[in-house]
Write a protein that holds these residues in place. Structure first.
Motif, PDB file in Angstrom:
ATOM      1  N   ARG A   1       0.845  -1.192   0.000  1.00 26.18           N
ATOM      2  CA  ARG A   1       0.000   0.000   0.000  1.00 26.18           C
ATOM      3  C   ARG A   1       0.879   1.240   0.000  1.00 26.18           C
ATOM      4  O   ARG A   1       1.788   1.374   0.839  1.00 26.18           O
ATOM      5  N   ASP A   2       0.621   2.149  -0.916  1.00 32.32           N
ATOM      6  CA  ASP A   2       1.366   3.397  -0.998  1.00 32.32           C
ATOM      7  C   ASP A   2       0.597   4.467  -0.241  1.00 32.32           C
ATOM      8  O   ASP A   2      -0.248   5.162  -0.799  1.00 32.32           O
ATOM      9  N   ALA A   3       0.875   4.566   1.040  1.00 35.05           N
ATOM     10  CA  ALA A   3       0.157   5.528   1.890  1.00 35.05           C
ATOM     11  C   ALA A   3       1.172   6.195   2.802  1.00 35.05           C
ATOM     12  O   ALA A   3       1.914   5.534   3.518  1.00 35.05           O
ATOM     13  N   ARG A   4       1.205   7.502   2.783  1.00 32.14           N
ATOM     14  CA  ARG A   4       2.248   8.234   3.480  1.00 32.14           C
ATOM     15  C   ARG A   4       1.848   8.575   4.917  1.00 32.14           C
ATOM     16  O   ARG A   4       0.668   8.637   5.268  1.00 32.14           O
ATOM     17  N   ALA A   5       2.879   8.863   5.720  1.00 29.92           N
ATOM     18  CA  ALA A   5       2.661   9.286   7.099  1.00 29.92           C
ATOM     19  C   ALA A   5       1.880  10.602   7.127  1.00 29.92           C
ATOM     20  O   ALA A   5       2.041  11.444   6.241  1.00 29.92           O
ATOM     21  N   TRP A   6       1.063  10.796   8.164  1.00 23.13           N
ATOM     22  CA  TRP A   6       0.185  11.967   8.185  1.00 23.13           C
ATOM     23  C   TRP A   6      -0.052  12.564   9.578  1.00 23.13           C
ATOM     24  O   TRP A   6      -0.596  13.669   9.695  1.00 23.13           O
ATOM     25  N   THR A   7       0.322  11.877  10.644  1.00 25.33           N
ATOM     26  CA  THR A   7      -0.128  12.300  11.975  1.00 25.33           C
ATOM     27  C   THR A   7       0.599  13.521  12.526  1.00 25.33           C
ATOM     28  O   THR A   7       0.066  14.214  13.402  1.00 25.33           O
ATOM     29  N   ALA A   8       1.829  13.794  12.065  1.00 23.78           N
ATOM     30  CA  ALA A   8       2.550  14.968  12.566  1.00 23.78           C
ATOM     31  C   ALA A   8       1.796  16.233  12.179  1.00 23.78           C
ATOM     32  O   ALA A   8       1.499  16.464  11.008  1.00 23.78           O
ATOM     33  N   GLY A   9       1.445  17.044  13.161  1.00 23.87           N
ATOM     34  CA  GLY A   9       0.744  18.287  12.887  1.00 23.87           C
ATOM     35  C   GLY A   9      -0.759  18.170  12.828  1.00 23.87           C
ATOM     36  O   GLY A   9      -1.448  19.175  12.619  1.00 23.87           O
ATOM     37  N   VAL A  10      -1.298  16.963  13.005  1.00 28.95           N
ATOM     38  CA  VAL A  10      -2.756  16.775  12.985  1.00 28.95           C
ATOM     39  C   VAL A  10      -3.241  16.621  14.424  1.00 28.95           C
ATOM     40  O   VAL A  10      -2.802  15.721  15.140  1.00 28.95           O
ATOM     41  N   PRO A  11      -4.160  17.498  14.874  1.00 31.73           N
ATOM     42  CA  PRO A  11      -4.595  17.421  16.276  1.00 31.73           C
ATOM     43  C   PRO A  11      -5.406  16.171  16.560  1.00 31.73           C
ATOM     44  O   PRO A  11      -6.075  15.622  15.675  1.00 31.73           O
ATOM     45  N   LEU A  12      -5.323  15.731  17.802  1.00 33.47           N
ATOM     46  CA  LEU A  12      -6.184  14.664  18.276  1.00 33.47           C
ATOM     47  C   LEU A  12      -7.554  15.232  18.587  1.00 33.47           C
ATOM     48  O   LEU A  12      -7.734  16.450  18.696  1.00 33.47           O
ATOM     49  N   PRO A  13      -8.578  14.392  18.704  1.00 31.78           N
ATOM     50  CA  PRO A  13      -9.927  14.892  18.960  1.00 31.78           C
ATOM     51  C   PRO A  13      -9.978  15.825  20.175  1.00 31.78           C
ATOM     52  O   PRO A  13      -9.508  15.478  21.257  1.00 31.78           O
ATOM     53  N   GLY A  14     -10.550  17.013  19.951  1.00 31.98           N
ATOM     54  CA  GLY A  14     -10.631  18.011  21.004  1.00 31.98           C
ATOM     55  C   GLY A  14      -9.409  18.880  21.120  1.00 31.98           C
ATOM     56  O   GLY A  14      -9.395  19.843  21.891  1.00 31.98           O
ATOM     57  N   GLY A  15      -8.359  18.563  20.357  1.00 32.90           N
ATOM     58  CA  GLY A  15      -7.114  19.304  20.449  1.00 32.90           C
ATOM     59  C   GLY A  15      -6.970  20.427  19.441  1.00 32.90           C
ATOM     60  O   GLY A  15      -5.922  21.072  19.388  1.00 32.90           O
ATOM     61  N   ASP A  16      -8.015  20.694  18.654  1.00 32.26           N
ATOM     62  CA  ASP A  16      -7.944  21.753  17.652  1.00 32.26           C
ATOM     63  C   ASP A  16      -8.184  23.115  18.312  1.00 32.26           C
ATOM     64  O   ASP A  16      -9.159  23.818  18.024  1.00 32.26           O
ATOM     65  N   ILE A  17      -7.286  23.469  19.203  1.00 34.79           N
ATOM     66  CA  ILE A  17      -7.333  24.714  19.959  1.00 34.79           C
ATOM     67  C   ILE A  17      -6.362  25.693  19.315  1.00 34.79           C
ATOM     68  O   ILE A  17      -5.193  25.370  19.115  1.00 34.79           O
ATOM     69  N   ALA A  18      -6.833  26.882  18.990  1.00 34.54           N
ATOM     70  CA  ALA A  18      -6.022  27.853  18.265  1.00 34.54           C
ATOM     71  C   ALA A  18      -4.703  28.114  18.980  1.00 34.54           C
ATOM     72  O   ALA A  18      -4.678  28.451  20.166  1.00 34.54           O
ATOM     73  N   ASN A  19      -3.605  27.952  18.245  1.00 31.39           N
ATOM     74  CA  ASN A  19      -2.256  28.220  18.747  1.00 31.39           C
ATOM     75  C   ASN A  19      -1.911  27.398  19.989  1.00 31.39           C
ATOM     76  O   ASN A  19      -1.017  27.773  20.750  1.00 31.39           O
TER      77      ASN A  19
END
Length: 525
Positions: free
Chosen positions: A380-398
């Motif tokens: 499967r050709d699927a690249r890494a993606w988790t760096a920089g992506v917030p966990l649920p509830g973690g999308d808090i500005a700055n």
């Protein structure tokens, strides 16, 4: 998924590594099922010292690669989940006969510069006679150092990874045990024992064995395989006592045996002290602190604080078994590496990936490397993606949690300040989902236990796989630590009754002994 469905990956183990692998793989488009024999984070992953750190002491063992890898992850994780991960300043008092000041300063300079920092301030020397952290300490300590790392709600970190995995298509099966698995052609046929007593067969192209302390048991037992690597089981125990100091810094204390012990502000009213390192050979599910460990931790603290503690002061204990990567060159458990190895067995085209070792700080990187290996083995050709992506509830500005929490309280002025703060810390931007359309405390439903309303229990049941009191009181929260002495059994019964469909109020407190370590769950983190 039915028994006829062929999925890409079966993950065994619902600790931080298993949940992280499930999240990463699901986000790459793999079909995933995760099975955990108990609750999420019910063992090692809820029994840590609750730090996101590089591991300052590992520099003495020349673990520069591991320390750098962990330091690089600190701020990545803080940005991903600022509601449950926060910066923390650590104070190291200087004791001249243990380590010279120049060596400590050199180590801290290296620690500051092994990885880029944007959120965390660097280290510096301090005069203990003038710094607030010196006030609780014995008068002989006049000099010290302060540096930065992070604190984490470890059990919630696991849950958030599982939630994200689930929302990306993974199926999460708690209280589900792998009974056996065998290769059939180019796939695995795995038999699972579910919580309701039924059995389910899962067909998967690959298996990830992230069973932590049980990784070897799963390999040799359910999977019938051998491995090149193994784990060394080391027990780490912690004690919690009433708060020993008022400031918001933590301490890292050096001991004559060259081990270190932390004293960390915890749950507002307490101080968390740990950890020990003891070889362990018994059942990891039955681990608990012993008298020698309790005394060791008390003695370690008493060398430094003017206020002395004794085993009678302990309000709660927890222990966990760390599955450390076996290191034949390390006789001392404290010297055993905290790094990890990923072992891929690609026999007959049905890959089996096993995880040996690791630490909570490096879980995301471990999961990323595991998913890379699995995708490669599956073509499967699927690249890494988790760096920089917030966990649920973690999308808090700055990643500005304090500003977010203040805003949450302003939007819900009817919430008591302490409850609003707890909701913000536990759920981040998803705290609004917990309270739903409520506009008053009455709108949250009955108060099943002190500070625990039906609305939160419904959310934990429906969104976080909680099914009983311990899941809520000791893992999804630490509310069990805050109940009035003598009422823990009643609170536990009330929450269990709610889950059973017959919610009941907590009886009035009856005369009872003060809560002690022997009357609290010893293995819950």
């Amino acid at each position: 998924m039915t028994e006829r469905t062929l999925l890409d990956l079966l993950v065994i183990g619902g600790g931080i590594n298993g949940a992280g692998i499930a999240r990463d793989a699901a986000g790459r488009g793999l079909s995933v099922v995760l099975c955990e024999q108990d609750d999420l984070a019910s063992h090692t992953s809820s029994a840590s010292t609750k730090l996101i750190h590089g591991g300052l002491r590992y520099l003495e063992y020349n673990e520069f690669g591991l320390v750098r890898k962990a330091l690089m992850e600190r701020e990545t994780l803080m940005r991903a989940a600022p509601q449950i991960i926060r910066p923390l300043r650590f104070v190291m008092p200087h004791v001249p006969n243990l380590r010279p000041a120049w060596l400590i300063r050199l180590g801290l300079v290296l620690y500051d510069h092994l990885a880029k920092r944007e959120l965390l301030p660097g280290s510096r020397g301090i005069d203990m006679r003038r710094h607030p952290a010196g006030a609780p300490l014995v008068a002989s300590i006049r000099r010290g150092f302060v540096y930065s790392d992070g604190w984490v709600d470890d059990a919630r970190l696991v849950v958030l990874n599982a939630i994200d995995a689930n929302e990306r298509g993974a199926e999460i099966l708690t209280r589900t045990k792998l009974v056996s698995a065998e290769r059939v052609g180019r796939e695995w046929h795995a038999r699972l024992a579910l919580a309701d007593g039924t059995t389910r067969v899962v067909r998967a192209r690959a298996i990830a064995n992230a069973a932590g302390p049980w990784v070897g048991d799963v390999l040799h037992g359910a999977l019938g395989r051998d491995a090149r690597h193994s784990v060394r089981l080391v027990k780490g125990s912690h004690i919690v006592v009433p708060r020993l100091f008022e400031h918001d810094h933590a301490y890292i204390f050096q001991n004559p045996d060259k081990r270190i012990v932390f004293a960390i502000p915890y749950e507002r009213d307490f101080t968390l002290i740990g950890t020990t390192d003891v070889e362990y050979t018994a059942d990891p599910a039955k681990v608990s602190i012993d008298r020698d460990e309790t005394r060791y931790l008390c003695d370690s603290i008493n060398r430094y604080f003017t206020r002395k503690i004794a085993p009678a002061d302990v309000r709660w204990t927890y222990s966990g078994v760390r599955p450390l990567l076996e290191d034949e060159h390390a006789d001392n458990p404290s010297a055993v590496t905290r790094d990890y190895k990923l072992e891929l067995d690609d026999g007959d085209g049905a890959p089996l990936l096993s995880v040996f070792g690791g630490k909570i700080t490096t879980f995301r990187k471990l999961a990323e490397e595991a998913a890379d290996l699995l995708c490669g083995a599956l073509g499967r050709d699927a690249r890494a993606w988790t760096a920089g992506v917030p966990l649920p509830g973690g999308d808090i500005a700055n990643a500005a949690f304090d500003a977010f929490a203040a805003g949450f309280s302003e939007r819900h002025p009817w919430l008591p300040a302490a409850l609003a703060r707890r909701y913000a810390h536990a759920y981040g931007t998803r705290a609004a989902r917990v309270i739903g359309g409520a506009a008053s405390l009455a709108g949250l439903g009955a108060e099943i236990a002190p500070g625990l309303y039906e609305a939160e229990l419904r959310y934990l049941r429906d969104a976080e796989w909680a099914t009983r009191a311990d899941d809520v009181l000791w893992r999804r929260s630490k509310l069990g630590l805050h109940v009035e002495p003598g009422t823990l059994d009643a609170v536990t019964a009330a929450v269990d009754a709610w889950f059973a469909g017959t919610p009941a109020g907590v009886p009035a407190p009856a005369p009872a002994p003060t809560l002690t370590p022997t009357s609290t769950p010893a293995t819950h983190g």
